[in-house]
Write a protein that holds these residues in place. Structure first.
Motif, mmCIF file in Angstrom:
data_model
loop_
_atom_site.group_PDB
_atom_site.id
_atom_site.type_symbol
_atom_site.label_atom_id
_atom_site.label_comp_id
_atom_site.label_asym_id
_atom_site.label_seq_id
_atom_site.Cartn_x
_atom_site.Cartn_y
_atom_site.Cartn_z
ATOM 1 N N ASN A 74 -2.720 -2.268 10.544
ATOM 2 C CA ASN A 74 -2.761 -1.007 9.872
ATOM 3 C C ASN A 74 -1.429 -0.384 9.224
ATOM 4 O O ASN A 74 -1.413 0.310 8.439
ATOM 5 C CB ASN A 74 -3.147 0.098 10.916
ATOM 6 C CG ASN A 74 -4.590 0.089 10.836
ATOM 7 O OD1 ASN A 74 -5.218 0.481 10.120
ATOM 8 N ND2 ASN A 74 -5.196 -0.477 12.282
ATOM 9 N N ALA B 273 0.679 -1.223 -0.008
ATOM 10 C CA ALA B 273 -0.040 -0.108 0.011
ATOM 11 C C ALA B 273 0.726 1.259 0.118
ATOM 12 O O ALA B 273 0.138 2.526 0.197
ATOM 13 C CB ALA B 273 -0.811 0.017 1.402
ATOM 14 N N HIS C 1 -0.660 7.611 3.071
ATOM 15 C CA HIS C 1 0.764 7.666 3.566
ATOM 16 C C HIS C 1 1.729 8.501 2.973
ATOM 17 O O HIS C 1 1.734 8.553 1.600
ATOM 18 C CB HIS C 1 1.181 6.162 3.439
ATOM 19 C CG HIS C 1 0.348 5.060 3.690
ATOM 20 N ND1 HIS C 1 0.046 4.797 5.101
ATOM 21 C CD2 HIS C 1 -0.492 4.316 3.051
ATOM 22 C CE1 HIS C 1 -0.881 3.921 5.093
ATOM 23 N NE2 HIS C 1 -1.238 3.464 3.939
ATOM 24 N N ASN D 106 -6.819 5.883 2.693
ATOM 25 C CA ASN D 106 -5.430 5.573 3.744
ATOM 26 C C ASN D 106 -4.557 6.495 2.941
ATOM 27 O O ASN D 106 -3.986 6.088 1.943
ATOM 28 C CB ASN D 106 -5.314 4.175 3.778
ATOM 29 C CG ASN D 106 -6.589 3.324 4.531
ATOM 30 O OD1 ASN D 106 -7.081 3.945 5.369
ATOM 31 N ND2 ASN D 106 -6.524 2.076 4.059
ATOM 32 N N LYS E 179 -5.572 7.952 8.584
ATOM 33 C CA LYS E 179 -6.674 7.114 8.084
ATOM 34 C C LYS E 179 -7.978 7.580 8.653
ATOM 35 O O LYS E 179 -8.145 8.452 9.794
ATOM 36 C CB LYS E 179 -6.412 5.786 8.868
ATOM 37 C CG LYS E 179 -5.056 5.060 8.160
ATOM 38 C CD LYS E 179 -5.231 3.601 8.320
ATOM 39 C CE LYS E 179 -4.047 3.185 7.628
ATOM 40 N NZ LYS E 179 -4.099 1.577 7.368
ATOM 41 N N LYS F 149 -9.585 -1.502 5.608
ATOM 42 C CA LYS F 149 -8.497 -1.342 6.026
ATOM 43 C C LYS F 149 -7.317 -1.555 5.058
ATOM 44 O O LYS F 149 -6.156 -0.956 5.282
ATOM 45 C CB LYS F 149 -8.202 -2.083 7.228
ATOM 46 C CG LYS F 149 -8.734 -1.980 8.442
ATOM 47 C CD LYS F 149 -8.079 -2.893 9.538
ATOM 48 C CE LYS F 149 -8.845 -2.451 10.969
ATOM 49 N NZ LYS F 149 -10.158 -3.161 11.195
ATOM 50 N N ASN G 294 1.403 -2.218 8.065
ATOM 51 C CA ASN G 294 2.412 -3.116 7.581
ATOM 52 C C ASN G 294 3.555 -2.142 6.649
ATOM 53 O O ASN G 294 4.451 -2.338 6.238
ATOM 54 C CB ASN G 294 1.880 -4.186 6.393
ATOM 55 C CG ASN G 294 0.980 -4.805 7.138
ATOM 56 O OD1 ASN G 294 1.433 -5.828 7.856
ATOM 57 N ND2 ASN G 294 -0.530 -4.842 7.194
ATOM 58 N N VAL G 295 2.658 -0.868 6.275
ATOM 59 C CA VAL G 295 3.588 -0.181 5.312
ATOM 60 C C VAL G 295 4.854 0.454 5.979
ATOM 61 O O VAL G 295 5.825 0.519 5.291
ATOM 62 C CB VAL G 295 2.729 1.099 4.738
ATOM 63 C CG1 VAL G 295 1.972 0.732 3.708
ATOM 64 C CG2 VAL G 295 2.039 1.852 5.912
ATOM 65 N N GLY H 188 -6.132 -0.979 1.141
ATOM 66 C CA GLY H 188 -6.045 -0.359 -0.184
ATOM 67 C C GLY H 188 -5.894 -1.120 -1.459
ATOM 68 O O GLY H 188 -5.378 -2.320 -1.473
HETATM 69 O O1 OAA Z 1 -3.204 1.824 3.449
HETATM 70 C C1 OAA Z 1 -3.451 0.671 3.347
HETATM 71 O O2 OAA Z 1 -3.897 0.097 2.477
HETATM 72 C C2 OAA Z 1 -3.002 -0.482 4.239
HETATM 73 C C3 OAA Z 1 -2.045 0.176 5.451
HETATM 74 O O3 OAA Z 1 -1.829 1.113 5.531
HETATM 75 C C4 OAA Z 1 -1.067 -1.078 5.976
HETATM 76 O O4 OAA Z 1 -1.730 -2.343 5.943
HETATM 77 O O5 OAA Z 1 0.217 -0.768 6.088
#
Ligand code: OAA
Ligand code: NAI
Length: 271
Positions: free
Chosen positions: A190, A124, A222, A220, A148, A247, A192-193, A249
């Motif tokens: 949330n 994501a 980032h 979402n 988010k 949650k 993983n990025v 993307g």
């Molecule tokens: O933005 C997203 O789709 C999910 C996200 O933050 C993650 O899992 O790190």
């Protein structure tokens, strides 16, 4: 023509089912679906039939027995069940629950002995090509700012433990500031990025993370900021949530598809 590589998919949710569809419809012509794992086998049979895919449904730990590439698309809680056999069998392992990988970095050492490879999609996020390039020089700082919709963060262990409410917000609220390791622990579904960014760059301790519950965003969002001896860059991605799992993307599954494509492509662009 060489034989197609077999892909095993652990978890047929928002990401896994999209990937299965891309393999079944020929989007990835060098790959074939070797096996899948699902919590509910009957539902999975129906889902596979609906996308015209055929594959045995096996337990998570058996994916690596028959598949060349094992893709983990499941909740973080079953990460190790999928990952360890894939690494022990010397497979190509493509995880999406990258926050969970931070707790199992011994797998990377083990892969050196078994010949396995861990290939992490950008998922994501954005810009891991530039972060990896900058990391070949000196990186001074890397920060991730995640915004988010408040409901997308509700229930995260860090919020529960610290009694932080994200209900009825009228303006953006910073709910976390710390490093990527702490972020992955406090917000396992949330950020993983944050984990992926840290592994592409300067590691989980030196990667700074801010998480905002923001009632003004519907996506979402980032933003990464990097200060290095080769360049300074700031990049933002605004992810449209999937219908299956708000949650997650939509670009995440596409990132996995692009990652698998480059495993066999005669030409790859990007670092
Ligand atoms: O933005 C997203 O789709 C999910 C996200 O933050 C993650 O899992 O790190
Ligand atoms: N790397 C990245 O940028 C991103 C990573 N993610 C992570 O990817 C993972 C998957 O996300 P989604 O596809 O959106 O989740 P999802 O909830 O839509 O799908 C997960 C699937 O795994 C299945 N499952 C659960 N337990 C299982 C078991 N024991 N055996 C077999 N299947 C099982 C569920 O039934 C479900 O179908 C999550 O950990 C999520 O946090 C999500 C978005 C971005």
């Amino acid at each position: 023509m060489s034989e197609k590589l077999k892909v095993g998919i652990g978890g047929l949710g928002a990401i896994g089912l999209t990937l299965a569809r891309a393999i079944a419809d020929g989007t990835l012509p060098d790959l074939t679906l070797g096996a899948v794992s699902a919590r509910d086998a009957e539902k999975a049979k129906g889902n596979l039939a609906a996308i015209g895919a055929e594959a045995p449904i096996v337990p998570l730990e058996s994916l690596a027995e028959t598949c060349d590439i094992v893709v983990e698309c499941a909740p973080a809680s079953v990460f190790e069940t999928i990952a360890r056999p894939a690494i022990e069998t010397g497979r190509i392992f493509v995880p999406v629950s990258i926050g969970a990988l931070l707790n199992h970095m011994d797998l990377v050492d083990r892969a050196k002995d078994t010949g396995a490879r861990l290939v992490l999609p950008t998922g994501a996020l954005i810009g891991l090509d530039a972060v990896r390039a900058a990391a070949e020089g000196e990186i001074e700082s890397v920060t991730l700012e995640t915004r988010k919709p408040p409901l997308g963060l509700a229930g995260a262990p860090y919020l529960v433990e610290n009694d932080i409410s994200v209900e009825r917000l009228n303006e953006a609220k910073k709910v976390f500031e710390g490093n990527a390791r702490e972020a992955a622990k406090g917000f396992p579904a949330n950020v993983n990025v944050a984990a992926a960014l840290s592994l592409a760059g300067v590691g989980p301790e030196r990667t700074s993370v801010e998480i905002w519950a923001d009632p003004d965003v519907t996506r979402n969002t980032h933003t990464i900021r990097v200060e290095a001896d080769s360049a300074r860059f700031t990049m933002t991605i605004e992810n449209i949530p999937t219908e299956e799992n708000p949650k997650t993307g939509k670009i995440t599954a596409l990132s996995v598809i692009a990652t698998l494509r480059r495993l066999t492509a005669p030409l790859t662009a990007g670092t």
